[in-house]
Motif scaffolding. Structure first.
Motif, PDB file in Angstrom:
ATOM      1  N   GLY A 161       1.023  -0.972  -0.113  1.00  0.00           N
ATOM      2  CA  GLY A 161      -0.556  -0.681   0.551  1.00  0.00           C
ATOM      3  C   GLY A 161       0.743   1.114  -0.123  1.00  0.00           C
ATOM      4  O   GLY A 161       1.177   1.675  -0.511  1.00  0.00           O
ATOM      5  N   VAL A 162       1.641   1.631   0.835  1.00  0.00           N
ATOM      6  CA  VAL A 162       2.019   3.044   1.243  1.00  0.00           C
ATOM      7  C   VAL A 162       3.558   2.355   0.590  1.00  0.00           C
ATOM      8  O   VAL A 162       4.203   1.885   0.927  1.00  0.00           O
ATOM      9  N   ASN A 163       4.117   4.003  -0.113  1.00  0.00           N
ATOM     10  CA  ASN A 163       5.157   3.555  -0.926  1.00  0.00           C
ATOM     11  C   ASN A 163       5.237   4.548  -1.930  1.00  0.00           C
ATOM     12  O   ASN A 163       5.676   4.938  -2.982  1.00  0.00           O
ATOM     13  N   PRO A 164       6.031   6.100  -0.953  1.00  0.00           N
ATOM     14  CA  PRO A 164       6.132   7.061  -0.877  1.00  0.00           C
ATOM     15  C   PRO A 164       7.225   7.002  -2.255  1.00  0.00           C
ATOM     16  O   PRO A 164       7.092   8.489  -3.349  1.00  0.00           O
ATOM     17  N   ASN A 165       8.476   6.783  -1.748  1.00  0.00           N
ATOM     18  CA  ASN A 165       9.050   6.768  -2.624  1.00  0.00           C
ATOM     19  C   ASN A 165       9.346   6.295  -4.450  1.00  0.00           C
ATOM     20  O   ASN A 165      10.016   5.954  -5.364  1.00  0.00           O
ATOM     21  N   GLY A 166       7.870   5.015  -4.318  1.00  0.00           N
ATOM     22  CA  GLY A 166       8.024   4.044  -5.657  1.00  0.00           C
ATOM     23  C   GLY A 166       9.226   2.624  -5.879  1.00  0.00           C
ATOM     24  O   GLY A 166       8.997   2.792  -6.550  1.00  0.00           O
ATOM     25  N   TYR A 167       9.631   2.774  -5.077  1.00  0.00           N
ATOM     26  CA  TYR A 167      10.864   1.450  -4.525  1.00  0.00           C
ATOM     27  C   TYR A 167       9.639   0.620  -5.283  1.00  0.00           C
ATOM     28  O   TYR A 167       8.831  -0.091  -4.682  1.00  0.00           O
ATOM     29  N   ARG A 168      10.249  -0.820  -5.807  1.00  0.00           N
ATOM     30  CA  ARG A 168       9.501  -2.095  -6.610  1.00  0.00           C
ATOM     31  C   ARG A 168      10.222  -2.620  -4.988  1.00  0.00           C
ATOM     32  O   ARG A 168       8.730  -3.336  -4.741  1.00  0.00           O
ATOM     33  N   ASN A 169      10.934  -2.585  -4.160  1.00  0.00           N
ATOM     34  CA  ASN A 169      10.806  -3.431  -2.890  1.00  0.00           C
ATOM     35  C   ASN A 169      11.320  -3.020  -2.004  1.00  0.00           C
ATOM     36  O   ASN A 169      12.458  -1.744  -2.194  1.00  0.00           O
ATOM     37  N   ILE A 170      10.859  -2.231  -0.962  1.00  0.00           N
ATOM     38  CA  ILE A 170      10.924  -1.164  -0.406  1.00  0.00           C
ATOM     39  C   ILE A 170      12.700  -1.341   1.359  1.00  0.00           C
ATOM     40  O   ILE A 170      12.027  -2.988   1.434  1.00  0.00           O
ATOM     41  N   PRO A 171      13.679  -1.139   1.005  1.00  0.00           N
ATOM     42  CA  PRO A 171      14.697  -1.552   2.329  1.00  0.00           C
ATOM     43  C   PRO A 171      14.341  -1.023   3.247  1.00  0.00           C
ATOM     44  O   PRO A 171      13.350  -0.176   3.906  1.00  0.00           O
ATOM     45  N   GLU A 172      14.927  -2.397   4.285  1.00  0.00           N
ATOM     46  CA  GLU A 172      14.915  -1.932   5.067  1.00  0.00           C
ATOM     47  C   GLU A 172      15.994  -2.218   5.557  1.00  0.00           C
ATOM     48  O   GLU A 172      16.592  -3.089   6.390  1.00  0.00           O
ATOM     49  N   TYR A 173      16.711  -1.016   6.234  1.00  0.00           N
ATOM     50  CA  TYR A 173      18.020  -1.360   6.767  1.00  0.00           C
ATOM     51  C   TYR A 173      18.033  -1.662   7.892  1.00  0.00           C
ATOM     52  O   TYR A 173      19.002  -2.276   8.118  1.00  0.00           O
ATOM     53  N   ASP A 174      17.606  -0.798   8.507  1.00  0.00           N
ATOM     54  CA  ASP A 174      17.950  -1.049   9.807  1.00  0.00           C
ATOM     55  C   ASP A 174      17.670  -2.747  10.787  1.00  0.00           C
ATOM     56  O   ASP A 174      18.647  -3.450  10.925  1.00  0.00           O
ATOM     57  N   MET A 175      16.941  -3.073   9.618  1.00  0.00           N
ATOM     58  CA  MET A 175      16.368  -4.483  10.346  1.00  0.00           C
ATOM     59  C   MET A 175      17.466  -5.747   9.689  1.00  0.00           C
ATOM     60  O   MET A 175      17.963  -6.786  10.230  1.00  0.00           O
ATOM     61  N   SER A 176      17.752  -5.282   8.019  1.00  0.00           N
ATOM     62  CA  SER A 176      18.970  -5.785   7.289  1.00  0.00           C
ATOM     63  C   SER A 176      20.386  -5.960   8.509  1.00  0.00           C
ATOM     64  O   SER A 176      21.047  -7.200   8.555  1.00  0.00           O
ATOM     65  N   MET A 177      20.679  -4.949   9.017  1.00  0.00           N
ATOM     66  CA  MET A 177      21.352  -4.859   9.824  1.00  0.00           C
ATOM     67  C   MET A 177      21.694  -5.689  11.349  1.00  0.00           C
ATOM     68  O   MET A 177      22.145  -6.222  11.903  1.00  0.00           O
TER      69      MET A 177
END
Ligand code: PEP
Ligand code: MN
Length: 252
Positions: free
Chosen positions: A167-183
């Motif tokens: 639903g929410v995707n202001p940057n229009g990315y295909r898949n939204i990164p979750e940098y903190d989670m990945s770290m």
């Protein structure tokens, strides 16, 4: 991102398309010393379409390895992993091979089986991407499942490719990164975590943008889709970079 001794750079086309296309990729990969070249034989697609050359493309992995470049491909089953390893190593015993489990392949039994096959040969590295939906527990679970399969930690690489927008995707990315989670996953598992700006960005402009943004985080490398003629690529044409654009993102 600057390539150092410890960064892992994987580049190449979304799918392996033909001998001509792979030869052009090999030539460019050699100039840049990428660690692994994407020679992807199996392509799970959102909707049916070109699903990769499959087994008949294994000769393209062999050609890549013969030219001194380490090949990489997604595999969807343990059988595919076995056949690639058997055919490739019988022709080019001194190559490394990267196999990966893609985002869509969320059967934990199959994940463990692939890891088990990969673990049987020290020349094989296994990369595991996060699942499409955002859930930290599930992501950790995938890592635990593949470790149960017996893959050694020094041959296991994790990859963040973002999560499908809900639903929410202001940057229009295909898949939204979750940098903190990945770290957090990187810290908890003590495994290398690389980033996939291609499937996260989804368009050339956004791939370049997100790739630069990701360098602010402590990723151990990148996997990037690069094609000699992106507009005419058989899959993911809108997000594949030219090798010149790749050089903007990664200095090797
Ligand atoms: C890929 O890397 O080829 C791919 C299909 O990406 P993902 O599994 O992240 O969707
Ligand atoms: Mn792709």
């Amino acid at each position: 991102m600057k390539k150092t001794k410890n960064t892992i750079i994987i580049a190449g086309s979304c799918a392996a398309e033909s001998l001509e296309q792979v030869l052009l990729s090999i030539e460019q990969a050699k100039k840049r010393k990428v660690d692994f070249l994407r020679v992807t034989l199996w392509k799970p697609r959102t909707k049916p379409g070109f699903e990769g050359l499959g087994e008949k493309g294994i000769n393209l992995l062999i050609e890549t390895a013969k030219q001194g470049v380490n090949p990489a491909t997604e595999v969807l089953t343990a059988e595919q992993a076995k056949i690639v390893m058997k055919k490739l190593f019988s022709k080019v015993p001194d190559t490394k091979l990267l196999l990966w489990i893609g985002a869509r392949n969320q059967n934990h039994f199959i994940q463990r089986e692939i890891a088990k096959v990969a673990s049987s040969d020290k020349r094989v590295y296994l990369m595991v991407k996060n699942q499409p939906w955002m859930n930290e527990d599930h992501w950790e679970g995938i890592v635990q499942h593949v470790l149960e399969g017996g893959i050694s930690k020094d041959r296991l690489i994790l990859c963040h490719r973002g999560f499908a927008p809900n639903g929410v995707n202001p940057n229009g990315y295909r898949n939204i990164p979750e940098y903190d989670m990945s770290m957090r996953i990187k810290d908890k598992t003590q495994l290398p975590m690389i980033f996939d700006p291609s499937h996260s960005g989804g368009s050339v402009e956004k791939v370049l943008q997100i790739g630069k943004e990701a360098t602010k985080h402590n990723f151990d490398g990148f996997i990037v889709e690069v094609h000699h003629d992106p507009k005419n690529a058989l899959t993911d044409a809108s997000q594949q970079l030219t090798w010149e654009q790749f050089d903007e993102l990664v200095s090797v």
